[in-house]
Design a protein around this motif. Structure first.
Motif, PDB file in Angstrom:
ATOM      1  N   THR A 188       0.866  -1.173   0.000  1.00 54.11           N
ATOM      2  CA  THR A 188       0.000   0.000   0.000  1.00 54.11           C
ATOM      3  C   THR A 188       0.903   1.224   0.000  1.00 54.11           C
ATOM      4  OG1 THR A 188      -1.764  -1.127   1.210  1.00 54.11           O
ATOM      5  CG2 THR A 188      -1.773   1.281   1.242  1.00 54.11           C
ATOM      6  N   VAL A 189       0.746   2.048  -1.022  1.00 56.16           N
ATOM      7  CA  VAL A 189       1.615   3.218  -1.193  1.00 56.16           C
ATOM      8  C   VAL A 189       0.754   4.477  -1.224  1.00 56.16           C
ATOM      9  CG1 VAL A 189       3.458   4.254  -2.572  1.00 56.16           C
ATOM     10  CG2 VAL A 189       3.121   1.763  -2.606  1.00 56.16           C
ATOM     11  N   GLU A 190       1.089   5.434  -0.352  1.00 47.68           N
ATOM     12  CA  GLU A 190       0.393   6.718  -0.341  1.00 47.68           C
ATOM     13  C   GLU A 190       1.241   7.744  -1.094  1.00 47.68           C
ATOM     14  OE1 GLU A 190      -0.921   8.126   3.425  1.00 47.68           O
ATOM     15  OE2 GLU A 190      -2.101   6.321   3.866  1.00 47.68           O
ATOM     16  N   VAL A 191       0.617   8.360  -2.101  1.00 48.46           N
ATOM     17  CA  VAL A 191       1.309   9.314  -2.970  1.00 48.46           C
ATOM     18  C   VAL A 191       0.593  10.659  -2.925  1.00 48.46           C
ATOM     19  CG1 VAL A 191       2.184   9.739  -5.295  1.00 48.46           C
ATOM     20  CG2 VAL A 191       1.938   7.387  -4.489  1.00 48.46           C
ATOM     21  N   VAL A 192       1.365  11.729  -2.751  1.00 49.96           N
ATOM     22  CA  VAL A 192       0.805  13.082  -2.734  1.00 49.96           C
ATOM     23  C   VAL A 192       1.102  13.739  -4.081  1.00 49.96           C
ATOM     24  CG1 VAL A 192       0.754  15.320  -1.575  1.00 49.96           C
ATOM     25  CG2 VAL A 192       1.214  13.241  -0.257  1.00 49.96           C
ATOM     26  N   ASP A 193       0.049  14.206  -4.769  1.00 53.06           N
ATOM     27  CA  ASP A 193       0.257  14.811  -6.081  1.00 53.06           C
ATOM     28  C   ASP A 193       0.655  16.285  -5.958  1.00 53.06           C
ATOM     29  OD1 ASP A 193      -2.039  16.306  -5.572  1.00 53.06           O
ATOM     30  OD2 ASP A 193      -3.354  15.035  -6.788  1.00 53.06           O
ATOM     31  N   ASP A 194       0.797  16.963  -7.103  1.00 56.49           N
ATOM     32  CA  ASP A 194       1.250  18.354  -7.118  1.00 56.49           C
ATOM     33  C   ASP A 194       0.247  19.316  -6.486  1.00 56.49           C
ATOM     34  OD1 ASP A 194       3.550  17.563  -8.380  1.00 56.49           O
ATOM     35  OD2 ASP A 194       2.825  18.026 -10.409  1.00 56.49           O
ATOM     36  N   GLN A 195      -1.021  18.910  -6.386  1.00 55.78           N
ATOM     37  CA  GLN A 195      -2.048  19.749  -5.780  1.00 55.78           C
ATOM     38  C   GLN A 195      -2.198  19.485  -4.278  1.00 55.78           C
ATOM     39  OE1 GLN A 195      -2.691  18.213  -8.950  1.00 55.78           O
ATOM     40  NE2 GLN A 195      -1.987  20.208  -9.704  1.00 55.78           N
ATOM     41  N   GLY A 196      -1.367  18.576  -3.756  1.00 57.81           N
ATOM     42  CA  GLY A 196      -1.427  18.279  -2.329  1.00 57.81           C
ATOM     43  C   GLY A 196      -2.440  17.219  -1.952  1.00 57.81           C
ATOM     44  N   MET A 197      -3.055  16.571  -2.939  1.00 59.35           N
ATOM     45  CA  MET A 197      -4.027  15.519  -2.662  1.00 59.35           C
ATOM     46  C   MET A 197      -3.319  14.187  -2.480  1.00 59.35           C
ATOM     47  SD  MET A 197      -6.955  17.018  -2.632  1.00 59.35           S
ATOM     48  CE  MET A 197      -8.109  15.658  -2.798  1.00 59.35           C
ATOM     49  N   THR A 198      -3.772  13.410  -1.493  1.00 58.51           N
ATOM     50  CA  THR A 198      -3.174  12.112  -1.218  1.00 58.51           C
ATOM     51  C   THR A 198      -3.945  11.009  -1.927  1.00 58.51           C
ATOM     52  OG1 THR A 198      -2.380  12.845   0.953  1.00 58.51           O
ATOM     53  CG2 THR A 198      -2.521  10.475   0.590  1.00 58.51           C
ATOM     54  N   HIS A 199      -3.210  10.149  -2.607  1.00 56.38           N
ATOM     55  CA  HIS A 199      -3.811   9.023  -3.319  1.00 56.38           C
ATOM     56  C   HIS A 199      -3.214   7.727  -2.787  1.00 56.38           C
ATOM     57  CE1 HIS A 199      -5.396  11.802  -6.426  1.00 56.38           C
ATOM     58  NE2 HIS A 199      -4.264  12.439  -6.209  1.00 56.38           N
ATOM     59  N   GLU A 200      -4.024   6.702  -2.744  1.00 54.32           N
ATOM     60  CA  GLU A 200      -3.548   5.393  -2.287  1.00 54.32           C
ATOM     61  C   GLU A 200      -3.488   4.435  -3.468  1.00 54.32           C
ATOM     62  OE1 GLU A 200      -5.543   2.068   0.439  1.00 54.32           O
ATOM     63  OE2 GLU A 200      -4.850   3.791   1.628  1.00 54.32           O
ATOM     64  N   VAL A 201      -2.332   3.820  -3.620  1.00 54.94           N
ATOM     65  CA  VAL A 201      -2.128   2.880  -4.721  1.00 54.94           C
ATOM     66  C   VAL A 201      -1.759   1.527  -4.131  1.00 54.94           C
ATOM     67  CG1 VAL A 201      -0.894   2.408  -6.868  1.00 54.94           C
ATOM     68  CG2 VAL A 201      -1.253   4.778  -6.141  1.00 54.94           C
ATOM     69  N   LYS A 202      -2.424   0.493  -4.609  1.00 53.40           N
ATOM     70  CA  LYS A 202      -2.139  -0.865  -4.153  1.00 53.40           C
ATOM     71  C   LYS A 202      -1.335  -1.580  -5.228  1.00 53.40           C
ATOM     72  CE  LYS A 202      -4.428  -5.061  -2.456  1.00 53.40           C
ATOM     73  NZ  LYS A 202      -5.744  -5.701  -2.173  1.00 53.40           N
ATOM     74  N   VAL A 203      -0.203  -2.157  -4.809  1.00 51.70           N
ATOM     75  CA  VAL A 203       0.680  -2.840  -5.756  1.00 51.70           C
ATOM     76  C   VAL A 203       0.759  -4.316  -5.368  1.00 51.70           C
ATOM     77  CG1 VAL A 203       2.995  -2.958  -6.741  1.00 51.70           C
ATOM     78  CG2 VAL A 203       2.017  -0.729  -6.096  1.00 51.70           C
ATOM     79  N   ASP A 204       0.395  -5.175  -6.283  1.00 52.88           N
ATOM     80  CA  ASP A 204       0.458  -6.610  -6.043  1.00 52.88           C
ATOM     81  C   ASP A 204       1.912  -7.027  -5.848  1.00 52.88           C
ATOM     82  OD1 ASP A 204       0.617  -9.556  -6.656  1.00 52.88           O
ATOM     83  OD2 ASP A 204      -1.544  -9.289  -6.968  1.00 52.88           O
ATOM     84  N   ALA A 205       2.218  -7.682  -4.728  1.00 55.39           N
ATOM     85  CA  ALA A 205       3.595  -8.063  -4.407  1.00 55.39           C
ATOM     86  C   ALA A 205       4.096  -9.236  -5.240  1.00 55.39           C
ATOM     87  CB  ALA A 205       3.706  -8.411  -2.919  1.00 55.39           C
ATOM     88  N   GLU A 206       3.204  -9.846  -6.006  1.00 57.38           N
ATOM     89  CA  GLU A 206       3.589 -10.976  -6.849  1.00 57.38           C
ATOM     90  C   GLU A 206       3.747 -10.554  -8.309  1.00 57.38           C
ATOM     91  OE1 GLU A 206       4.629 -14.991  -7.558  1.00 57.38           O
ATOM     92  OE2 GLU A 206       4.296 -13.939  -5.658  1.00 57.38           O
ATOM     93  N   THR A 207       2.781  -9.761  -8.796  1.00 57.65           N
ATOM     94  CA  THR A 207       2.786  -9.396 -10.211  1.00 57.65           C
ATOM     95  C   THR A 207       3.265  -7.966 -10.469  1.00 57.65           C
ATOM     96  OG1 THR A 207       0.500  -8.586 -10.141  1.00 57.65           O
ATOM     97  CG2 THR A 207       0.822 -10.941 -10.559  1.00 57.65           C
ATOM     98  N   GLY A 208       3.190  -7.116  -9.460  1.00 60.82           N
ATOM     99  CA  GLY A 208       3.577  -5.719  -9.640  1.00 60.82           C
ATOM    100  C   GLY A 208       2.471  -4.861 -10.225  1.00 60.82           C
ATOM    101  N   GLU A 209       1.277  -5.395 -10.360  1.00 57.33           N
ATOM    102  CA  GLU A 209       0.158  -4.628 -10.896  1.00 57.33           C
ATOM    103  C   GLU A 209      -0.255  -3.546  -9.896  1.00 57.33           C
ATOM    104  OE1 GLU A 209      -4.446  -5.244 -12.496  1.00 57.33           O
ATOM    105  OE2 GLU A 209      -3.324  -6.939 -11.661  1.00 57.33           O
TER     106      GLU A 209
END
Length: 232
Positions: A188-209
């Motif tokens: 689970t990766v939390e990313v803050v964009d240029d506008q200051g909004m936080t987004h959560e991205v889920k990355v499969d630990a097996e496939t990398g999707e």
């Protein structure tokens, strides 16, 4: 406007004038005298007084007691040391270990990266990296951890997960964590964009999707109701 008789009752001004007109007409007074009599009756102390009640004004958002509007959320400033650099520093300190999580924290005006590592002999370590200088300020063994030892078997490592997440959602990573559910690992990766909004991205630990997660909306208890605008 109403005429209030002190200590007794009130009546409309028109009623007082009508009564005055009737009384003075019976007495043979002129129209001007009627008006003067009525005016004196209104103004005479101890007789009657004219009173007006102001209509209540609708409250405005700026008036005392009104609910203040929600202000903007606290702005995010990207640290000098990125998540990848903090992970690299932690691995230099704990060689041949596996990164399980990395989180940007702020305390007393100082920002640090809290990086959790798992050694080959399954010992957890908490490595603190200064988010401004990149210096490792603390390395302590942790007897307990919420992370799963399955992170060692993940094909997609921490830095790979960051790369996949920021490819899906460009921005600055402020948190990274390995999770296991139903024997399946993911990041689970939390990313803050240029506008200051936080987004959560889920990355499969097996496939990398990498998959964007829906934004969380605050739940409302049964006793709460949506805020409404003041009624005029």
């Amino acid at each position: 406007m109403c005429i209030r008789v002190q200590g007794e009752y009130s009546m409309p001004a028109k009623t007082v004038l009508a009564l005055a007109f009737a009384a003075t007409t019976a007495a043979g007074m002129s129209g001007g005298a009627v008006a003067a009599f009525a005016d004196d009756a209104v103004r005479a102390p101890g007789a009657v007084q004219a009173t007006e009640t102001a209509s209540p004004m609708p409250s405005s958002p700026e008036s005392p007691g009104a609910s203040p509007s929600a202000g903007p959320s606290e702005s995010f400033t990207a640290p000098d040391v990125t998540a990848e650099q903090a992970i690299s520093k932690a691995m230099e300190k704990q060689q041949d270990s596996t990164i399980a999580s990395a989180k940007l924290e702020s305390e007393a005006g100082t920002e640090t990266w809290q990086v959790e590592t798992l050694t080959k002999d399954d010992k957890w370590h908490q490595v603190t990296v200064d988010a401004t200088t990149g210096e490792v300020t603390e390395d302590k063994e942790s007897s307990e951890s919420k992370q799963s030892t399955a992170v060692k078997d993940a094909k997609i490592k921490a830095t790979d997960a960051i790369a996949k997440a920021t490819e899906q959602q460009p921005g600055t990573v402020k948190e990274l964590e390995f999770k296991e559910k139903d024997s399946k690992g993911s990041w689970t990766v939390e990313v803050v964009d240029d506008q200051g909004m936080t987004h959560e991205v889920k990355v499969d630990a097996e496939t990398g999707e990498a998959t964007m997660q829906p934004a969380e909306t605050p739940t409302m208890s049964p006793t709460e109701s949506p805020a409404t605008s003041p009624t005029p």
